[in-house]
Design a protein around this motif. Structure first.
Motif, PDB file in Angstrom:
ATOM      1  N   UNK A  41       0.844  -1.205   0.000  1.00  0.00           N
ATOM      2  CA  UNK A  41       0.000   0.000   0.000  1.00  0.00           C
ATOM      3  C   UNK A  41       0.875   1.248   0.000  1.00  0.00           C
ATOM      4  N   UNK A  42       0.226   2.369  -0.401  1.00  0.00           N
ATOM      5  CA  UNK A  42       0.932   3.641  -0.612  1.00  0.00           C
ATOM      6  C   UNK A  42       0.087   4.818  -0.123  1.00  0.00           C
ATOM      7  N   UNK A  43      -0.676   4.600   0.959  1.00  0.00           N
ATOM      8  CA  UNK A  43      -1.589   5.586   1.561  1.00  0.00           C
ATOM      9  C   UNK A  43      -2.897   5.646   0.769  1.00  0.00           C
ATOM     10  N   UNK A  44      -3.815   6.447   1.258  1.00  0.00           N
ATOM     11  CA  UNK A  44      -5.125   6.552   0.632  1.00  0.00           C
ATOM     12  C   UNK A  44      -5.133   7.585  -0.486  1.00  0.00           C
ATOM     13  N   UNK A  45      -4.555   8.773  -0.247  1.00  0.00           N
ATOM     14  CA  UNK A  45      -4.650   9.871  -1.215  1.00  0.00           C
ATOM     15  C   UNK A  45      -3.284  10.391  -1.677  1.00  0.00           C
ATOM     16  N   UNK A  46      -2.208   9.684  -1.337  1.00  0.00           N
ATOM     17  CA  UNK A  46      -0.862  10.082  -1.719  1.00  0.00           C
ATOM     18  C   UNK A  46      -0.538  11.527  -1.287  1.00  0.00           C
ATOM     19  N   UNK A  47      -0.649  11.862  -0.015  1.00  0.00           N
ATOM     20  CA  UNK A  47      -0.286  13.219   0.428  1.00  0.00           C
ATOM     21  C   UNK A  47       1.235  13.356   0.498  1.00  0.00           C
ATOM     22  N   UNK A  48       1.717  14.497   0.093  1.00  0.00           N
ATOM     23  CA  UNK A  48       3.149  14.776   0.158  1.00  0.00           C
ATOM     24  C   UNK A  48       3.509  15.597   1.399  1.00  0.00           C
ATOM     25  N   UNK A  49       2.724  15.382   2.440  1.00  0.00           N
ATOM     26  CA  UNK A  49       2.970  16.114   3.695  1.00  0.00           C
ATOM     27  C   UNK A  49       2.950  15.182   4.903  1.00  0.00           C
TER      28      UNK A  49
END
Length: 443
Positions: free
Chosen positions: A129-137
């Motif tokens: 997995x790579x997070x839900x919304x791909x936040x860059x924070x």
């Protein structure tokens, strides 16, 4: 029989390299035979089983450890999918070479394309997995919000797999590789392994497929083994991937497939040094400087301190009294005392009397001005004294009708240094003394 040949080869260091090449050739031949329809396929050399709890963070781009790979072994990873338009092409390219990879899916993409996640599992790849919304924070956001991103991404991917947890690997890659200690601690507490990478190909940038290929091969060659970071949602990756796989095979690289350990599938046995890209050897000291021990002084010996009187002989008694009043008595050390120099008796000359320097009141000296011009003495008459400004501009002897004195005669006493006879000076009255002046003679 072949085993006996290998044993004899290992006993001879001169042909050990040939044995290694022979083993590599046989492995490549076996892989080609396992890939139907493509006898020259790159294939997957082996499957590596890892325990996320034993090694919670891997990838030398950010962490000390990486996967325990041998030289010329590469693990392919893809982020941000699934996106049917490009992810399906990536799957077809990997299938043509019989190569297995690891995909890190975004939760929102999995919800939008659940069939794409199931295709990855059906093709035998590993899905993390790579997070839900791909936040860059994620390195700045509150911990609770980061946890929500992680949990929602896992839930969305599981939903695409119909809730089958056995098909989802406990692998996670932080978006943008923007790590944070709180995020890593939470993932470790959940038994999830954090994946960084060993070399990226920068395929998320606006560069050409040729540049993606060049960066991938240059960085793989620089380290010799490791985890390659790609993205299955970029058209440039689709264009560059066939060349990357073909070049890896040409240069003798092998693809390794990574899967998580389960109760029925134990982790691959490894040594601790294998988890380092450049493990320390027996000939290199791990600790270059010896540790400094913590000393405990049971008895301290000190030298006696000198007294104040030993330093200043002029006020010895006063300083000793101050020392006794304010400071505890110390062990006194005999220091050499300064000795006063004996004053020698010198013969003194008598002081001259004041009369020696006194000039009689009736006698005056004609003074010479201390200027660089030639000066001569001049006497003024009573008439000229009434008009001093006019007399100044008159030449010497003008009052008596005489001409100007020659310069050589005027300067003769000063140049020759002849003494002046005070006895020959005639007495003058106070009025006549007022007429004496100094006249400047033009050069």
């Amino acid at each position: 029989m072949f085993t006996n040949v290998l044993v004899r080869l290992r006993k001879r260091p001169s042909i050990a390299a040939g044995a290694a090449l022979l083993g590599s050739f046989m492995a490549q031949a076996a892989l080609a035979a396992d890939c139907p329809g493509n006898p020259n396929a790159l294939g997957t050399s082996r499957t590596l089983v890892v325990d996320p709890r034993e090694h919670p963070r891997i990838g030398t781009m950010q962490y000390p450890e990486t996967l325990p790979l041998a030289d010329h072994e590469v693990v392919l990873t893809f982020d941000d999918g699934p996106l049917p338009k490009y992810s399906n092409q990536i799957l077809a390219i990997l299938a043509s070479q019989c190569v297995k990879a690891t995909f890190f899916a975004i939760g929102s993409q999995a919800r939008a394309n659940p069939e794409g996640v199931r295709k990855l599992i059906a093709a035998g790849h590993t899905v993390g997995t790579h997070s839900q919304n791909h936040p860059l924070t994620m390195n700045k956001m509150p911990v609770d919000k980061a946890r929500q991103e992680i949990d929602d991404g896992i839930a969305s991917t599981l939903a695409a797999l119909n809730g089958d947890k056995s098909k989802l690997a406990p692998f996670f890659r932080i978006p943008g590789l923007l790590r944070a200690a709180a995020v890593e601690d939470y993932l470790a507490s959940q038994g999830i392994q954090v994946w960084s990478a060993d070399f990226p190909a920068d395929d998320w940038r606006h560069i050409s497929p040729q540049r993606v290929y060049d960066l991938a091969m240059q960085r793989i060659e620089a380290k010799g083994r490791g985890i390659l970071l790609l993205h299955d949602i970029q058209p440039r990756t689709v264009a560059a991937l066939p060349r990357i796989l073909s070049e890896l095979k040409a240069r003798g690289y092998r693809i390794v497939h990574v899967v998580p350990a389960t109760p029925d599938r134990p982790a691959t046995p490894t040594q601790p040094q294998q988890w380092y890209l450049h493990p320390p050897t027996e000939t290199v000291a791990i600790s270059r400087w010896p540790a400094i021990p913590n000393f405990v002084f049971t008895a301290t010996m000190t030298l006696p301190a000198p007294a104040f009187s030993d330093m200043d002989w002029r006020h010895a008694e006063v300083l000793d009294q101050v020392q006794r009043a304010r400071v505890a008595p110390l062990n006194r050390t005999q220091w050499p005392q300064p000795q006063l120099a004996q004053t020698a008796s010198f013969a003194t000359l008598p002081i001259p009397a004041a009369s020696v320097f006194r000039i009689p009141e009736a006698r005056r000296l004609t003074l010479l001005a201390a200027r660089p011009h030639r000066l001569v003495p001049q006497a003024w008459s009573a008439r000229q004294a009434k008009h001093p400004k006019q007399a100044v501009h008159q030449p010497p002897g003008a009052a008596r009708g005489k001409g100007v004195l020659p310069a050589q005669h005027a300067n003769t006493p000063a140049q020759q240094g002849n003494p002046i006879d005070l006895a020959n000076l005639r007495k003058r009255s106070p009025r006549a003394e007022a007429t004496t002046t100094v006249k400047r003679v033009a050069d």
